[in-house]
Design an enzyme around this catalytic site. Sequence first.
Site, short mmCIF file in Angstrom:
data_model
loop_
_atom_site.label_atom_id
_atom_site.label_comp_id
_atom_site.label_asym_id
_atom_site.label_seq_id
_atom_site.Cartn_x
_atom_site.Cartn_y
_atom_site.Cartn_z
N TYR A 1 1.00 -1.18 -0.09
CA TYR A 1 0.03 -0.11 -0.08
C TYR A 1 1.03 1.20 -0.10
CZ TYR A 1 -3.96 -3.00 0.96
OH TYR A 1 -5.18 -3.88 1.17
N ASP B 1 -3.31 -38.97 -6.69
CA ASP B 1 -4.69 -38.70 -7.05
C ASP B 1 -4.78 -37.40 -7.53
OD1 ASP B 1 -4.37 -37.32 -4.77
OD2 ASP B 1 -5.55 -38.46 -3.49
#
Length: 359
Positions: free
Chosen positions: A36, A334
Amino acid sequence: MSTKGMCISQTANRFHRLVNCSGSVRHYNPRRAVLYVPGNDGKKLSKIPTLTVDSVVLDCEDGVALNRKDEARNTTKKMLDSLDFSNTESVVRINSVSSGLMEEDLQTVLQARNPPTTLMLPKVDSTQELDLFADVLYTTVQSNVHLKNYKPNLISMIESARGLLDLDDVLERGVELSDNDGPFTLEAVTFGSDDFCADIGATRTTEGDELLYARQKIIVSAKAYQLQVIDMVHIDYKSKTDVPKALASKLSDPSFDLWNIQTDLESLKLVAEKAAEMGFTGKQVIHPSQIAVVQSAFTPSEAKIRWATELTQAFHEHQKSGKGAFTFRGSMIDMPLLLQAQNVTNLYEMIDNKKEGPK
């Protein structure tokens, strides 16, 4: 498992740079550190080209006093056109819908010849606020010829109990607008911890135990919609002056110069690495010295990259041979593990493309 079964649909992986069943690819922009900078501070804004940071936010909201909002809007517009952002994403944080300042922010900032790549919308508490923002953004874009085909990315901020409770509805609506010719593309969710603490009456601590539930909830909700999720600001500092270590009360004071302090990088490293382990994809920073530590924490290690690359290669080899499930380094592979590996390699590729290093 068939090749078709291993395909990853475009909708299910909107913000990961994965090849889907149709073969198309969506760009993934890393936001490991989100810095920021007050939108009214030309001196600090002029330093942006010297910083190696993924995203920089030209702030028109909390970082700017109410009587300097006009200055912030106009300075931000000027800097968007004059600065070389190079590989850094240009973000403008406008004021919230409820503030009554949002429309003027958009009208002024989007007059820039080089409008921001991304807009950050703070204090989103409901789908109604998101819809109102979308309407104002659409009208503003349509009324400016130079904004033809302009569709900014959007980072939504959660900063209240109401916002947390309605987060799933807000994200669902944001994704719906993004996928149906809305005026923005929702890409990330950011946690505004200090406003959240004030809203629920909690005391902001360095450890952050009071925010654990909120942070986990935001991660789960963001990941359910395949959005990036950016962690809170770290508030532990070692000061050059007599500023106290815990700066929670100072952060909301626009007159306090956050760049006039020295950050505690050791504690920052620990909390950033923990945030990455939790599932956050990046972290907000408010001082240039925090950038390197935070971006390192959210960058895959060499060992992780090697694991991901070799696993992905093994998968493709087994697919060519017509085999389905297979083992890799002693473990059955998987779909979730394959996706993790692809996310790691794709993130690394995007980071590498930024060609980080001293400018």
